[in-house]
Design an enzyme around this catalytic site. Structure first.
Site, PDB file in Angstrom:
ATOM      1  N   SER A   1       0.797  -1.242   0.000  1.00  0.00           N
ATOM      2  CA  SER A   1       0.000   0.000   0.000  1.00  0.00           C
ATOM      3  C   SER A   1       0.823   1.284   0.000  1.00  0.00           C
ATOM      4  O   SER A   1       0.249   2.362  -0.134  1.00  0.00           O
ATOM      5  CB  SER A   1      -0.930   0.017   1.209  1.00  0.00           C
ATOM      6  OG  SER A   1      -1.970  -0.902   1.001  1.00  0.00           O
TER       7      SER A   1
ATOM      8  N   LYS B   1       0.244   3.504  -2.818  1.00  0.00           N
ATOM      9  CA  LYS B   1      -0.926   4.385  -2.891  1.00  0.00           C
ATOM     10  C   LYS B   1      -0.515   5.864  -2.869  1.00  0.00           C
ATOM     11  O   LYS B   1      -1.252   6.720  -3.352  1.00  0.00           O
ATOM     12  CB  LYS B   1      -1.914   4.059  -1.760  1.00  0.00           C
ATOM     13  CG  LYS B   1      -2.583   2.693  -1.967  1.00  0.00           C
ATOM     14  CD  LYS B   1      -3.412   2.229  -0.782  1.00  0.00           C
ATOM     15  CE  LYS B   1      -3.968   0.817  -1.054  1.00  0.00           C
ATOM     16  NZ  LYS B   1      -4.512   0.168   0.139  1.00  0.00           N
TER      17      LYS B   1
ATOM     18  N   TYR C   1      -4.293  -2.289  -9.845  1.00  0.00           N
ATOM     19  CA  TYR C   1      -4.134  -2.287  -8.374  1.00  0.00           C
ATOM     20  C   TYR C   1      -3.165  -3.390  -7.933  1.00  0.00           C
ATOM     21  O   TYR C   1      -2.300  -3.184  -7.077  1.00  0.00           O
ATOM     22  CB  TYR C   1      -5.505  -2.447  -7.702  1.00  0.00           C
ATOM     23  CG  TYR C   1      -5.414  -2.483  -6.202  1.00  0.00           C
ATOM     24  CD1 TYR C   1      -5.107  -1.330  -5.469  1.00  0.00           C
ATOM     25  CD2 TYR C   1      -5.584  -3.673  -5.496  1.00  0.00           C
ATOM     26  CE1 TYR C   1      -4.987  -1.364  -4.090  1.00  0.00           C
ATOM     27  CE2 TYR C   1      -5.468  -3.715  -4.115  1.00  0.00           C
ATOM     28  CZ  TYR C   1      -5.165  -2.561  -3.424  1.00  0.00           C
ATOM     29  OH  TYR C   1      -5.036  -2.595  -2.050  1.00  0.00           O
TER      30      TYR C   1
ATOM     31  N   TYR D   1      -4.078   3.944   8.286  1.00  0.00           N
ATOM     32  CA  TYR D   1      -5.412   3.365   8.526  1.00  0.00           C
ATOM     33  C   TYR D   1      -5.950   3.711   9.909  1.00  0.00           C
ATOM     34  O   TYR D   1      -5.820   4.837  10.355  1.00  0.00           O
ATOM     35  CB  TYR D   1      -5.382   1.843   8.285  1.00  0.00           C
ATOM     36  CG  TYR D   1      -4.710   1.534   6.992  1.00  0.00           C
ATOM     37  CD1 TYR D   1      -5.320   1.915   5.796  1.00  0.00           C
ATOM     38  CD2 TYR D   1      -3.457   0.951   6.943  1.00  0.00           C
ATOM     39  CE1 TYR D   1      -4.697   1.680   4.588  1.00  0.00           C
ATOM     40  CE2 TYR D   1      -2.831   0.728   5.732  1.00  0.00           C
ATOM     41  CZ  TYR D   1      -3.452   1.096   4.570  1.00  0.00           C
ATOM     42  OH  TYR D   1      -2.841   0.878   3.389  1.00  0.00           O
TER      43      TYR D   1
ATOM     44  N   VAL E   1       1.443  -3.683   3.905  1.00  0.00           N
ATOM     45  CA  VAL E   1       1.476  -4.947   4.650  1.00  0.00           C
ATOM     46  C   VAL E   1       2.720  -5.795   4.360  1.00  0.00           C
ATOM     47  O   VAL E   1       2.913  -6.832   4.983  1.00  0.00           O
ATOM     48  CB  VAL E   1       0.195  -5.796   4.447  1.00  0.00           C
ATOM     49  CG1 VAL E   1      -1.017  -5.114   5.034  1.00  0.00           C
ATOM     50  CG2 VAL E   1      -0.014  -6.143   2.986  1.00  0.00           C
TER      51      VAL E   1
HETATM   52  O1  DON Z   1      -5.019  -5.101  -1.283  1.00  0.00           O
HETATM   53  C1  DON Z   1      -4.711  -5.664  -0.255  1.00  0.00           C
HETATM   54  O2  DON Z   1      -5.526  -5.887   0.609  1.00  0.00           O
HETATM   55  C2  DON Z   1      -3.286  -6.067  -0.016  1.00  0.00           C
HETATM   56  N1  DON Z   1      -2.523  -6.073  -1.216  1.00  0.00           N
HETATM   57  C3  DON Z   1      -2.675  -5.191   1.048  1.00  0.00           C
HETATM   58  C4  DON Z   1      -2.412  -3.782   0.708  1.00  0.00           C
HETATM   59  C5  DON Z   1      -1.813  -3.045   1.887  1.00  0.00           C
HETATM   60  O3  DON Z   1      -0.626  -2.985   2.060  1.00  0.00           O
HETATM   61  C6  DON Z   1      -2.756  -2.434   2.846  1.00  0.00           C
HETATM   62  N2  DON Z   1      -2.107  -2.001   3.977  1.00  0.00           N
HETATM   63  N3  DON Z   1      -1.435  -1.832   4.837  1.00  0.00           N
END
Ligand code: DON
Length: 317
Positions: free
Chosen positions: A76, A79, A201, A253, A271
């Site tokens: 993420s 983003k 994405y 978050y 993550v």
């Molecule tokens: O889209 C997802 O849920 C995973 N690829 C996680 C993305 C992410 O890193 C969210 N947060 N911390």
């Protein structure tokens, strides 16, 4: 926008090398804490004996420690990069389709989407990132290439690319994101095909970068929108302050309040265990430790940023 602050702070009074060495020493006894993301094998398999940290000053000096050159899945954190591409393309029109409020809910929550009629709370939740992905897809001839070019130019590393194994696993396990994209589409808030939005994405989630790449890749947010690596003005100074504000309020978050309290710097987590942070006008940072806390933020990355803020006395407050 009036900028009362000079371009270059004197950071020489801080021994950044010693400070991050101290933090590296402190985390050693805690390696193993937290839990690597378990939803795909390639993240679950990363051992919890890795910790890296890098600091890049606005003048371009790099301080690094531990596994700062080991690539990991940026997830993420991407983003921030896609939001920048979207804002560059459509400016404030983006905010007709995504809100700018903290959510207080987990990053992959669907709850608010229904009663807010398909308008995601902010661009850093998965729902918001899907709408941002849609804007990028509509705005660039080859959106995937535009994203790759962006992160390569910002980091100065032409080797940055997606990890094919992670990308495939994201797709294979992406039921929740698939549901979310279809749900947003049902409200008319995606212009492109759901599959195209999801493909983009998953590409962004699977980019592999190291701490130095990542700290460099957000240097423009510490440098009034200017990327010292490529010499380009990426966004206006005003836009860079706004992206930092969003990182502060929503970048971690439902732990964003705690981050503001303990760290006091705009930050964005992923993550894969990475967290980027920005000290406006001074430096950008990245920490990496794959063990996560219950909110999905890197446990020791968060500790390291807290200690960095304490030891340097830096905070936007
Ligand atoms: O889209 C997802 O849920 C995973 N690829 C996680 C993305 C992410 O890193 C969210 N947060 N911390």
């Amino acid at each position: 926008m009036h900028d009362p602050i000079q371009d270059q702070f004197d950071v020489s009074s801080l021994d950044l090398g010693e400070i991050i060495d101290t933090i590296h020493g402190e985390v050693q006894a805690r390696l193993g804490e937290g839990k690597a993301a378990g939803y795909i094998d390639s993240l679950a398999a990363v051992p919890l004996d890795r910790f890296g940290m890098a600091v890049v000053t606005t003048g371009g000096e790099v301080f690094e420690v531990g596994h700062s050159r080991q690539r990991f899945s940026i997830q993420s954190i991407s983003k921030v990069h896609t939001l920048t591409l979207a804002l560059d393309a459509v400016g404030d029109d983006l905010w007709r389709r995504v809100d700018r409020e903290p959510s207080g809910d987990p990053f992959n929550s669907l709850i608010q989407l229904e009663y807010e009629k398909g308008i995601p709370r902010n661009p850093f939740m998965n729902a918001g990132a899907l709408v941002v992905a849609d804007v990028v897809l509509s705005s660039y001839d080859d959106a995937g290439q535009a994203l790759l070019d962006f992160v390569r130019r910002r980091s100065g590393n032409p080797e940055v690319g997606s990890d094919a194994v992670v990308e495939r696993s994201e797709r294979e396990s992406g039921y929740r994101n698939i549901a979310m994209a279809n749900f947003i589409k049902s409200y008319g808030n995606l212009e492109n095909d759901v599959d195209a939005v999801l493909d983009f994405y998953w590409l962004q989630c699977s980019l592999g970068m190291d701490c130095v790449d990542l700290a460099r890749s957000v240097q423009y947010l510490a440098k009034r929108g200017h990327c010292g690596v490529s010499g380009e003005q990426v966004v206006s100074y005003e836009m860079s302050t706004r992206i930092n504000a969003l990182m502060m309020t929503a970048g971690t978050y439902d732990a964003a309040g705690d981050f503001a309290y303990y760290v006091g710097l705009p930050a964005k987590s992923g993550v894969g265990g990475g967290i980027v942070a920005v000290v406006p006008h001074m430096m950008s940072l990245c920490t990496w430790y794959p063990g996560l806390d219950d909110k999905g933020n890197s446990l020791l990355g968060r500790y390291a940023l807290h200690r960095f803020a304490q030891l340097t006395g830096l905070s936007v407050f």
